[in-house]
Design an enzyme around this catalytic site. Sequence first.
Site, PDB file in Angstrom:
ATOM      1  CG  ASP A   1      -2.139  -0.831   1.056  1.00  0.00           C
ATOM      2  OD1 ASP A   1      -2.066  -1.785   0.270  1.00  0.00           O
ATOM      3  OD2 ASP A   1      -3.159  -0.545   1.685  1.00  0.00           O
TER       4      ASP A   1
ATOM      5  CD1 TRP B   1       0.164   9.249   0.425  1.00  0.00           C
ATOM      6  CD2 TRP B   1      -0.583   8.970  -1.658  1.00  0.00           C
ATOM      7  NE1 TRP B   1       1.000   9.951  -0.408  1.00  0.00           N
ATOM      8  CE2 TRP B   1       0.563   9.796  -1.703  1.00  0.00           C
ATOM      9  CE3 TRP B   1      -1.223   8.642  -2.864  1.00  0.00           C
ATOM     10  CZ2 TRP B   1       1.070  10.296  -2.900  1.00  0.00           C
ATOM     11  CZ3 TRP B   1      -0.707   9.145  -4.055  1.00  0.00           C
ATOM     12  CH2 TRP B   1       0.416   9.971  -4.056  1.00  0.00           C
ATOM     13  CG  ASP B   2      -4.904   1.949   2.552  1.00  0.00           C
ATOM     14  OD1 ASP B   2      -5.293   1.168   1.655  1.00  0.00           O
ATOM     15  OD2 ASP B   2      -5.286   1.857   3.728  1.00  0.00           O
ATOM     16  CE1 TYR B   3      -5.519   9.268   1.122  1.00  0.00           C
ATOM     17  CE2 TYR B   3      -4.528  10.114  -0.874  1.00  0.00           C
ATOM     18  CZ  TYR B   3      -4.749  10.217   0.476  1.00  0.00           C
ATOM     19  OH  TYR B   3      -4.227  11.272   1.186  1.00  0.00           O
TER      20      TYR B   3
ATOM     21  CE  LYS C   1      -9.778   4.181   2.514  1.00  0.00           C
ATOM     22  NZ  LYS C   1      -8.546   3.386   2.813  1.00  0.00           N
TER      23      LYS C   1
END
Length: 232
Positions: free
Chosen positions: A153, A191-193, A219
């Site tokens: 991620d 950024w794990d969006y 997000k």
Amino acid sequence: NYRGVTYWEDGGDKRILFTAGDKLYALNAETGKPISTFGHNGSVSMNVGIRDDPEKISIIPTSPGIVYRDLLIIGNEVSELYGAAPGYVRAYNIKTGKLEWTFHTIPKPGEVGYETWPKDAWKYVGGANCWAGLSVDEKRGMVFFGTGSPTYDFYGADRPGMNLFGNSVVALDAGTGAYRWHFQTVHHDLWDYDLPAPPNLITVKKDGKNLDAVAQVSKVGFVYVLDRETGE
């Protein structure tokens, strides 16, 4: 299943479909008993048909699948770390449990989006999974879903490129799984969006005309409103 079940009927044949662990089950809705003709005595292993060894992975959906005709279309949850399975979206025959189609969210050679990755990424990158659920436009025969980030991620040196179909709203032909369009909300996510909800089917007024669209929340605080036919 963490978030509910799916119901299907055809005449007197009424079924409840749900996942528990890495299995997809079909129950008789009136008796609660497994339907023996579905898969293997009422269940199907969802580990089979993903890229990796089914004995060494565990594909556990967080959201129920969605019905289109005699198909249950479903995504999955996978690890966000190295070694994760890819988040393929699949359709199972509700009557038999047979896997009818698979959409590779990390494209294989020759598929749309393959050029947005290193040449062997389809062998080792995971994620790009639909964990939040799907939406179906029955009239158009289309299914829509949002995906999460590729793995790992928060680091992308082993996956240069835009990384389709990570962080994308994707539209497929619901009957065949054929690609229709996509809109990527974050290129090369670090950024794990993930897209955390199904695209909502809406109708908006634009230039005095009604336009069928999908609305995808994110997000990052944006809502993306996309033409249902084209993804524009």
